[in-house]
Motif scaffolding. Structure first.
Motif, mmCIF file in Angstrom:
data_model
loop_
_atom_site.group_PDB
_atom_site.id
_atom_site.type_symbol
_atom_site.label_atom_id
_atom_site.label_comp_id
_atom_site.label_asym_id
_atom_site.label_seq_id
_atom_site.Cartn_x
_atom_site.Cartn_y
_atom_site.Cartn_z
ATOM 1 N N ILE A 118 11.705 -30.253 -50.316
ATOM 2 C CA ILE A 118 12.737 -29.215 -50.221
ATOM 3 C C ILE A 118 12.194 -28.066 -49.378
ATOM 4 N N TYR A 119 12.935 -27.709 -48.341
ATOM 5 C CA TYR A 119 12.499 -26.681 -47.396
ATOM 6 C C TYR A 119 13.632 -25.681 -47.158
ATOM 7 N N GLN A 120 13.253 -24.467 -46.816
ATOM 8 C CA GLN A 120 14.225 -23.451 -46.425
ATOM 9 C C GLN A 120 13.796 -22.788 -45.127
ATOM 10 N N VAL A 121 14.795 -22.474 -44.298
ATOM 11 C CA VAL A 121 14.580 -21.579 -43.166
ATOM 12 C C VAL A 121 15.247 -20.266 -43.546
ATOM 13 N N ARG A 122 14.444 -19.221 -43.641
ATOM 14 C CA ARG A 122 14.933 -17.915 -44.077
ATOM 15 C C ARG A 122 14.757 -16.888 -42.968
ATOM 16 N N GLY A 123 15.677 -15.927 -42.925
ATOM 17 C CA GLY A 123 15.625 -14.871 -41.925
ATOM 18 C C GLY A 123 16.376 -15.191 -40.650
ATOM 19 N N TYR A 124 17.284 -16.207 -40.690
ATOM 20 C CA TYR A 124 18.053 -16.587 -39.506
ATOM 21 C C TYR A 124 19.529 -16.225 -39.653
ATOM 22 N N ASP A 125 19.866 -15.541 -40.735
ATOM 23 C CA ASP A 125 21.238 -15.111 -40.982
ATOM 24 C C ASP A 125 21.231 -14.327 -42.287
ATOM 25 N N LEU A 126 22.392 -13.896 -42.737
ATOM 26 C CA LEU A 126 22.473 -13.230 -44.037
ATOM 27 C C LEU A 126 22.027 -14.161 -45.156
ATOM 28 N N SER A 127 22.319 -15.445 -45.018
ATOM 29 C CA SER A 127 21.996 -16.441 -46.037
ATOM 30 C C SER A 127 20.834 -17.320 -45.585
ATOM 31 N N GLN A 147 27.429 -21.252 -35.951
ATOM 32 C CA GLN A 147 26.881 -22.521 -35.488
ATOM 33 C C GLN A 147 25.595 -22.310 -34.690
ATOM 34 N N GLU A 148 25.464 -21.170 -34.028
ATOM 35 C CA GLU A 148 24.261 -20.912 -33.227
ATOM 36 C C GLU A 148 23.024 -20.726 -34.108
ATOM 37 N N THR A 149 23.177 -19.981 -35.205
ATOM 38 C CA THR A 149 22.014 -19.749 -36.071
ATOM 39 C C THR A 149 21.644 -21.022 -36.824
ATOM 40 N N THR A 247 24.790 -9.740 -41.109
ATOM 41 C CA THR A 247 25.518 -10.964 -40.790
ATOM 42 C C THR A 247 25.343 -11.326 -39.316
ATOM 43 N N SER A 248 25.252 -12.613 -39.026
ATOM 44 C CA SER A 248 25.213 -13.055 -37.633
ATOM 45 C C SER A 248 26.609 -12.931 -37.024
ATOM 46 N N THR A 249 26.685 -13.007 -35.708
ATOM 47 C CA THR A 249 27.952 -12.750 -35.016
ATOM 48 C C THR A 249 28.372 -13.905 -34.114
ATOM 49 N N GLY A 250 27.882 -15.111 -34.420
ATOM 50 C CA GLY A 250 28.263 -16.261 -33.609
ATOM 51 C C GLY A 250 29.593 -16.859 -34.044
ATOM 52 N N LEU A 251 29.845 -18.097 -33.612
ATOM 53 C CA LEU A 251 31.113 -18.753 -33.911
ATOM 54 C C LEU A 251 31.059 -19.369 -35.306
ATOM 55 N N ALA A 252 31.965 -18.932 -36.162
ATOM 56 C CA ALA A 252 32.088 -19.517 -37.503
ATOM 57 C C ALA A 252 32.975 -20.755 -37.424
ATOM 58 N N THR A 253 32.514 -21.848 -38.016
ATOM 59 C CA THR A 253 33.226 -23.121 -37.926
ATOM 60 C C THR A 253 33.464 -23.682 -39.321
ATOM 61 N N LEU A 254 34.213 -24.772 -39.372
ATOM 62 C CA LEU A 254 34.501 -25.416 -40.650
ATOM 63 C C LEU A 254 34.876 -26.866 -40.402
ATOM 64 N N ILE A 255 34.245 -27.764 -41.129
ATOM 65 C CA ILE A 255 34.650 -29.174 -41.178
ATOM 66 C C ILE A 255 34.979 -29.483 -42.627
ATOM 67 N N LYS A 256 36.109 -30.094 -42.862
ATOM 68 C CA LYS A 256 36.553 -30.351 -44.231
ATOM 69 C C LYS A 256 35.581 -31.255 -44.980
#
Length: 654
Positions: A118-127, A147-149, A247-256
């Motif tokens: 289990i790994y985390q990348v932290r500090g690349y966005d609010l979450s 999507q960029e972050t 918060t980051s400012t890139g393109l927010a996306t969604l796949i169902k």
């Protein structure tokens, strides 16, 4: 239904670059310095365990964390914070030392191993973005806002640990910082083909799309205040968002989602990894899931517990959350896995290790919300109102002195008011407040009773000098609303907000005060805003949601006395609707009328293109993509009665 008329309002992704803001800061006053120094004496700053845990498992960190989109615009820049926030530096006078500590911890970024696999990348966005190693690929939990972050984080872990495909994505809940980056890590065709699974809890898509639709314009404007998007990155401006830096400012996306968790105890084994889910609706989000990894004794807490007090009512606006239900689900967590868990981790902040420490932490988090609920209701039943309760309520020492329950995001003051609001609503029971004057009208009478603007400002200056900032803010609010041209009033109120911001332990409170100061000094911004209608959000919006949004935009003066019916036939959905306008109200139904005034036949895809501004309504009709029959003037009349919303409405001035 031209693009400008049906643009929707969803999400809080900030587009306005803070670099465009000219700052005019003042130093911390003597009172602010004294208050911030008192914080140093009150809280256990000698406790360094959080710093140890925030650094534990570090595998690698990038020298520079600046992420750009395809156009070359910066969408995430940790470097702006690195210039002045350092783990070795003491808090400046202009920052609450407790908030500074939280910012230092959130600046510990990179790739971390939480436990084996289990790994985390932290500090690349609010979450945080979390990677679970399966037999062949990654199972990703919560792919950030943009999507960029998300792509940058995936590239980073693959570079460090070897490239692996993403085989599944889990959305822990329906807030945008937990799904928005999905297209940066998976291709929708792989999802459609079954190569990649997307798992979420019951009702996810509806809530992900709908939370900010109806009130999205107002929420988006207030989000500018809450997240400090326009503030400069220095000791006088944005320091921390509480849950992360910003918060980051890139393109927010969604796949169902392709797979839905319906209840607590549902299990999935993906790529050799067994997961057991706890369904926790109505807690931090309308729909949310915690995840237990039995083979690793590891517990993913989504955002139901973080290393701060969360919001019962977020300052940008939302429906009030249920503190009692929240606490009850944390009790269920303890009962289900408290005797086994060895590591807990979540979508913000850093993990915690060791069974006893984790259980003690869960109990503190549980009791933080339950105490807030119980004591607010107790005082409410004694006849106190929200503003009185927020002044009276205090945590017991065990909660007050726990770093994980400090108010970096939510605060006890505004959370107690939220509990009061959930039960009692806006009216406090005093007849004077039943039909009180609106702010501008009341302000003029207040200032008159104070002896006029000049007298009010002179008294406010004296109280400012003695550090009575909360009262000065109250008085000068009336001065500015009575006379928005009062430069003396606005400048002194800006100075007051600034000192309150410097004292704030909550990142959002600091941002709110400092953004208010900025707008008093420089005027309301007029450019930028929030990304309130990303293509994926619009495409996932059902027709009913669009109709509800159109209904709140009806101008009653233009609709008065008119009545008509519009049929809408969606050929790709095989769905039919009728919109009825009468009594200046727009209603919709699937029971379609046989006698409409006008009919439109089209696909949902074409409607999406019109909403996104990619195609004009006129062109769609001319090209035959929309078949319009009946009285075209009725439809033209309908479009003409739809209101449009100005994003940059005034807040600190009338």
């Amino acid at each position: 239904m031209k693009p400008a008329l049906v643009a929707l309002a969803v999400g809080v992704t900030i587009l306005s670059p803070y670099r465009s803001v000219a700052a005019d800061p003042k130093p911390a006053s003597k009172t602010t310095v004294e208050i911030n120094n008192q914080v140093k004496q009150t809280l256990p700053f000698s406790d360094k365990k959080d710093f140890e845990e925030a650094q534990r498992g570090l595998i690698a960190e990038q020298d520079t964390v600046t992420i750009k989109n395809e156009q070359g615009d910066i969408v995430w820049d940790l470097e702006a914070y690195k210039q002045y926030i350092d783990v070795t530096k003491a808090a400046p006078d202009t920052v609450n030392p407790s908030l500074w500590r939280n910012a230092q911890l959130n600046m510990m970024n990179g790739l971390f191993e939480v436990t084996e696999g289990i790994y985390q990348v932290r500090g690349y966005d609010l979450s945080n973005i979390t990677f679970i190693q399966g037999d062949t690929g990654w199972i990703v939990f919560d792919p950030l806002i943009s999507q960029e972050t998300a792509k940058a984080a995936l590239d980073f872990i693959n570079e460090q640990l070897g490239e692996r495909p993403v085989v599944a994505v889990v959305y822990s809940h329906s807030h945008i910082d937990h799904f928005g980056g999905v297209r940066g890590i998976v291709d929708e065709e792989d999802v459609k083909s079954g190569k990649v699974k997307i798992i979420a809890s019951h009702g996810f898509t509806e809530h992900a799309v709908s939370e900010n639709v109806i009130a999205g314009n107002a929420m988006g404007r207030r989000a500018i205040y809450m997240y400090g998007a326009l503030l400069p990155r220095n000791q006088y401006g944005g320091v921390n968002g509480g849950l992360g830096q910003t918060t980051s400012t890139g393109l927010a996306t969604l796949i169902k989602p392709t797979d839905t968790i319906e209840k607590t105890g549902d299990e999935r084994t993906i790529d050799g990894v067994k997961m057991v889910f706890q369904y926790t609706p109505g807690t931090e989000a309308p729909t949310e899931i915690n995840t237990w990894f039995p083979d690793k004794k590891a517990l993913w807490m989504a955002e139901n517990t973080t290393n701060t007090m969360h919001n019962i009512l977020t300052l940008r606006g939302a429906q009030v959350r249920d503190a009692l239900k929240w606490a009850s689900y944390l009790q269920q967590t303890i009962e289900m896995w408290g005797d086994q868990v060895q590591v807990k981790f979540q979508s913000h902040h850093w993990p915690k290790w060791g069974n006893q420490d984790i259980v003690d932490y869960f109990k503190t988090q549980r009791d933080m919300y339950k105490y807030t609920h119980d004591q607010t209701v107790r005082l409410m039943n004694q006849g106190y109102i929200g503003s009185e309760i927020s002044e009276m309520i205090h945590f017991p020492d065990e909660i007050e002195n726990s770093w994980s329950s400090r108010g970096y995001y939510g605060t006890l003051r505004h959370n107690s008011r939220a509990v009061y609001q959930r039960y009692m609503g806006w009216y406090d029971g005093n007849p004077s407040d039943l039909n009180n004057l609106p702010p501008e009208s009341a302000a003029k009478k207040y200032v008159e009773y104070m002896g006029g603007e000049k007298a009010a400002i002179e008294k406010a200056k004296a109280d400012f000098e003695t550090g009575h900032y909360r009262w000065v803010a109250e008085v000068l609010k009336h001065v500015v609303f009575a006379n928005p041209e009062s430069q003396q009033g606005k400048q002194l109120l800006a100075d007051t907000y600034e000192q309150l911001g410097y004292q704030a332990e909550s990142g959002p409170w600091r941002s709110v005060y400092l953004q208010g100061a900025y707008e008093l000094r420089n005027g309301t911004p007029s450019a930028g805003g929030t990304n309130t209608a990303s293509p994926d959000i619009i495409k996932n919006m059902p027709p009913e949601m669009l109709f509800d949004y159109l209904a709140v935009r009806i101008l009653p003066e233009k609709a008065a006395g008119k009545a008509f019916a519009i049929n809408l036939n969606f050929t790709d959905l095989d769905e039919k609707y009728t919109l009825y306008l009468e009594h200046s109200v727009l209603n919709h139904t699937r029971k379609q009328t046989d006698d409409p005034d006008v009919s439109l036949t089209l696909t949902k895809g074409i409607l999406d293109e019109v909403q996104l501004g990619n195609v004009t309504l006129e062109k769609a009709i001319a090209d035959g993509d929309i078949d319009l029959s009946g009285d075209k003037e009725v439809f033209k009349d309908f479009v003409g009665m739809l209101d449009s919303f100005n994003f940059w409405f005034n807040i600190v001035t009338p």
